[in-house]
Design a protein around this motif. Structure first.
Motif, short mmCIF file in Angstrom:
data_model
loop_
_atom_site.label_atom_id
_atom_site.label_comp_id
_atom_site.label_asym_id
_atom_site.label_seq_id
_atom_site.Cartn_x
_atom_site.Cartn_y
_atom_site.Cartn_z
N LYS A 1 0.84 -1.21 0.00
CA LYS A 1 0.00 0.00 0.00
C LYS A 1 0.87 1.25 0.00
O LYS A 1 0.58 2.22 -0.71
CB LYS A 1 -0.94 -0.01 1.21
CG LYS A 1 -1.94 1.13 1.23
CD LYS A 1 -2.82 1.21 -0.01
CE LYS A 1 -3.82 0.11 -0.09
NZ LYS A 1 -4.71 0.22 -1.28
N VAL A 2 1.96 1.24 0.78
CA VAL A 2 2.89 2.38 0.80
C VAL A 2 3.46 2.61 -0.59
O VAL A 2 3.51 3.75 -1.08
CB VAL A 2 4.02 2.16 1.84
CG1 VAL A 2 5.16 3.14 1.64
CG2 VAL A 2 3.46 2.27 3.25
N LEU A 3 3.90 1.56 -1.25
CA LEU A 3 4.47 1.69 -2.60
C LEU A 3 3.41 2.16 -3.59
O LEU A 3 3.70 2.95 -4.49
CB LEU A 3 5.09 0.37 -3.04
CG LEU A 3 6.33 -0.05 -2.24
CD1 LEU A 3 6.81 -1.43 -2.68
CD2 LEU A 3 7.44 0.97 -2.35
N GLU A 4 2.18 1.69 -3.42
CA GLU A 4 1.08 2.13 -4.29
C GLU A 4 0.85 3.64 -4.15
O GLU A 4 0.70 4.35 -5.14
CB GLU A 4 -0.19 1.36 -3.91
CG GLU A 4 -1.43 1.76 -4.68
CD GLU A 4 -2.65 1.01 -4.18
OE1 GLU A 4 -3.68 1.67 -3.94
OE2 GLU A 4 -2.59 -0.23 -4.02
N ILE A 5 0.86 4.12 -2.91
CA ILE A 5 0.65 5.55 -2.67
C ILE A 5 1.84 6.35 -3.18
O ILE A 5 1.67 7.43 -3.74
CB ILE A 5 0.34 5.82 -1.19
CG1 ILE A 5 -1.02 5.18 -0.83
CG2 ILE A 5 0.31 7.32 -0.90
CD1 ILE A 5 -1.35 5.16 0.64
N CYS A 6 3.06 5.81 -3.02
CA CYS A 6 4.25 6.49 -3.58
C CYS A 6 4.10 6.66 -5.08
O CYS A 6 4.38 7.74 -5.62
CB CYS A 6 5.52 5.68 -3.29
SG CYS A 6 6.22 5.97 -1.66
N ASP A 7 3.64 5.63 -5.75
CA ASP A 7 3.43 5.72 -7.20
C ASP A 7 2.37 6.76 -7.55
O ASP A 7 2.52 7.51 -8.52
CB ASP A 7 3.03 4.35 -7.77
CG ASP A 7 4.19 3.37 -7.82
OD1 ASP A 7 5.36 3.81 -7.74
OD2 ASP A 7 3.93 2.16 -7.94
N LEU A 8 1.30 6.81 -6.76
CA LEU A 8 0.26 7.82 -6.98
C LEU A 8 0.83 9.23 -6.83
O LEU A 8 0.61 10.09 -7.69
CB LEU A 8 -0.84 7.66 -5.93
CG LEU A 8 -2.11 6.92 -6.27
CD1 LEU A 8 -3.06 6.96 -5.09
CD2 LEU A 8 -2.77 7.45 -7.52
N LEU B 1 6.41 12.78 0.42
CA LEU B 1 7.19 13.70 -0.41
C LEU B 1 8.64 13.75 0.04
O LEU B 1 9.56 13.74 -0.79
CB LEU B 1 6.56 15.09 -0.38
CG LEU B 1 5.23 15.21 -1.13
CD1 LEU B 1 4.53 16.51 -0.77
CD2 LEU B 1 5.45 15.09 -2.63
N SER B 2 8.88 13.75 1.33
CA SER B 2 10.24 13.76 1.88
C SER B 2 10.97 12.48 1.49
O SER B 2 12.13 12.51 1.07
CB SER B 2 10.17 13.91 3.39
OG SER B 2 11.46 13.86 3.95
N TYR B 3 10.28 11.35 1.62
CA TYR B 3 10.85 10.05 1.24
C TYR B 3 11.24 10.05 -0.24
O TYR B 3 12.34 9.65 -0.61
CB TYR B 3 9.82 8.95 1.54
CG TYR B 3 10.19 7.60 1.00
CD1 TYR B 3 11.02 6.74 1.71
CD2 TYR B 3 9.68 7.15 -0.21
CE1 TYR B 3 11.35 5.49 1.22
CE2 TYR B 3 10.00 5.90 -0.71
CZ TYR B 3 10.83 5.07 0.01
OH TYR B 3 11.16 3.83 -0.49
N LEU B 4 10.34 10.53 -1.08
CA LEU B 4 10.60 10.56 -2.52
C LEU B 4 11.71 11.56 -2.87
O LEU B 4 12.51 11.31 -3.77
CB LEU B 4 9.32 10.88 -3.29
CG LEU B 4 8.26 9.77 -3.25
CD1 LEU B 4 6.92 10.29 -3.78
CD2 LEU B 4 8.72 8.54 -4.03
N ALA B 5 11.77 12.67 -2.15
CA ALA B 5 12.84 13.65 -2.38
C ALA B 5 14.19 13.07 -1.98
O ALA B 5 15.19 13.29 -2.68
CB ALA B 5 12.55 14.93 -1.60
N ASP B 6 14.24 12.33 -0.87
CA ASP B 6 15.49 11.69 -0.44
C ASP B 6 16.01 10.72 -1.49
O ASP B 6 17.20 10.49 -1.60
CB ASP B 6 15.30 10.94 0.88
CG ASP B 6 15.17 11.86 2.08
OD1 ASP B 6 15.46 13.08 1.95
OD2 ASP B 6 14.75 11.37 3.16
#
Length: 80
Positions: A7-14, A56-61
């Motif tokens: 679910k976390v990965l799904e939301i990251c993709d979204l 957003l912070s996770y994806l920016a990192d």
């Protein structure tokens, strides 16, 4: 644990998809809730808003998205 990770990965993709066009964290939050056909109250807004900022912070990192300021508003976009 596997279901939560999925679910976390799904939301990251979204979130990544939403950031293809510059977007504010509040607009991302609205789009996520619409995507899952959810409605929120004030407490959910505050909690989910901080969760979106964590994504957003996770994806920016990981150098997938980057923040910038335009017209005095913080926006996010996918990194080129």
């Amino acid at each position: 644990a596997g279901l939560n990770r999925a679910k976390v990965l799904e939301i990251c993709d979204l979130v990544l998809r939403f950031c293809e066009t510059p977007i504010s964290p509040e607009d991302i939050l609205q789009k996520v809730f619409r995507h899952y056909q959810l409605s929120m109250d004030f407490n959910q807004y505050v909690l989910a808003g901080s969760t979106i900022r964590s994504y957003l912070s996770y994806l920016a990192d990981r150098e997938k998205v980057e923040p910038f300021v335009e017209d005095n508003m913080l926006l996010w976009k996918t990194k080129e």
